[in-house]
Design an enzyme around this catalytic site. Structure first.
Site, PDB file in Angstrom:
ATOM      1  N   GLU A   1     -29.197 -16.870   5.976  1.00  0.00           N
ATOM      2  CA  GLU A   1     -29.033 -15.627   5.214  1.00  0.00           C
ATOM      3  C   GLU A   1     -28.576 -15.949   3.788  1.00  0.00           C
ATOM      4  OE1 GLU A   1     -27.385 -12.403   7.491  1.00  0.00           O
ATOM      5  OE2 GLU A   1     -26.190 -11.740   5.774  1.00  0.00           O
TER       6      GLU A   1
ATOM      7  N   GLU B   1     -24.073  -8.642  -1.989  1.00  0.00           N
ATOM      8  CA  GLU B   1     -23.376  -7.524  -1.351  1.00  0.00           C
ATOM      9  C   GLU B   1     -22.402  -6.893  -2.340  1.00  0.00           C
ATOM     10  OE1 GLU B   1     -22.993  -8.875   3.262  1.00  0.00           O
ATOM     11  OE2 GLU B   1     -21.784  -9.999   1.820  1.00  0.00           O
TER      12      GLU B   1
END
EC number: 2.4.1.207
Length: 299
Positions: free
Chosen positions: A118, A122
């Site tokens: 990943e 964010e």
């Protein structure tokens, strides 16, 4: 006449000082804009809803997703990629957003549950009067599953991300990962070994969800649904690169004019400015961490 001239000179002096102050808190130009090399992608052609379809609304090619007490929402690219440029213009919600995560990220969690890769951008929600934190992260082969080995770098942006749209992007090549904000590199994560770099195909995702247990000051402040719905707006989607089905001849876009990758001196200067003035956390400099698990920090 004399007093008027003095007043005008004083005002001019203040304006010069104000301008210098503003420039002091704004990154220098990177001199190269990789987003201009990638055309916008129609949302319906490039993506599909992943969850929370009732919390997703399209207005032309601008997408609004939202979180309330019942659900959040997420979307996913139709194609998996093994490298490429991935970005979107995003506008965040002002006010109380503690506990809420708005994201744009690459992942293969559905293809490799419990053992996935990943790459994250964010936005960590916040409380009244405090700025958002932008968190970048890289997980490799399950380091986000169970035993967390995050590679977080966090930033306080030099602008208010709730006032307007700004472009956030990940450039992932077989040699490096570069995170960009308005084409300014904020972080470069080079490949130092196969064990610390994601190489398997990933999809591009976006989502909004409740992460009250950790998102805002390590979980001190939770999502408060009296302020619902929590919204995020996305537009100018970009996803261009080598898909999982492309030939071996496919070559990814570079973040710089150099086909071989890397950054120019001017881009390095802009990134250094951001990391000096805007970075608030660097996992490699967290001496409470076990850095035998993050060997890239000491190589």
């Amino acid at each position: 006449m004399g007093n008027s001239l003095i007043s005008l000179l004083s005002i001019f002096h203040l304006l010069v000082l104000w301008g210098s102050s503003v420039n002091a808190y704004w990154p220098p130009s990177p001199g190269y804009w990789p987003s201009s090399k990638v055309g916008s992608l129609n949302f319906y052609k490039g993506f599909r809803n992943l969850w929370g379809p009732q919390h997703q609304r399209m207005d032309q090619n601008a997408l609004t997703i939202w979180l309330d007490r019942t659900s959040g929402s997420g979307f996913k690219s139709v194609k998996p990629f093994r490298s490429g440029y991935f970005g979107a213009n995003i506008k965040l919600q002002p006010g109380y957003t503690a506990g809420v995560i708005t994201s744009l990220y690459l992942s293969n969690n559905e293809a490799h549950p419990g053992f996935h890769d990943e790459v994250d951008i964010e936005f960590l929600g916040t409380t009244f009067g405090k700025p958002y934190t932008l968190q970048t992260n890289v997980y490799i082969r399950g380091s986000g599953d169970g035993k967390i080995i995050g590679r977080e770098m966090k930033f306080r942006l030099w602008f208010d991300p709730t006032k307007d749209f700004h472009h956030y992007a990940i450039l992932w090549s077989p040699r490096e990962i570069i995170f960009l904000v308005d084409d300014i590199p904020i972080r470069r994560y080079p490949k130092k070994s196969a064990s610390t770099f994601p190489l398997r195909p990933m999809w591009l995702y976006g989502s909004i969800w409740d992460a009250s247990s950790w998102a805002t000051e390590d979980g001190k402040y939770k999502a408060d649904y009296k302020y619902q719905p929590f919204t995020a707006k996305y537009t100018n989607f970009k996803a261009l690169g080598c898909t999982a089905y492309s030939s071996a001849r496919c070559y990814p876009l570079s973040a710089s004019p150099y086909r071989s990758g890397g950054l120019t001196r001017q881009q390095h200067q802009a990134m250094r400015w951001v990391q000096t003035h805007s970075m608030v956390y660097n996992y490699c400099k967290d001496y409470k961490r076990d850095h035998s698990l993050t060997p890239e920090c000491w190589r």
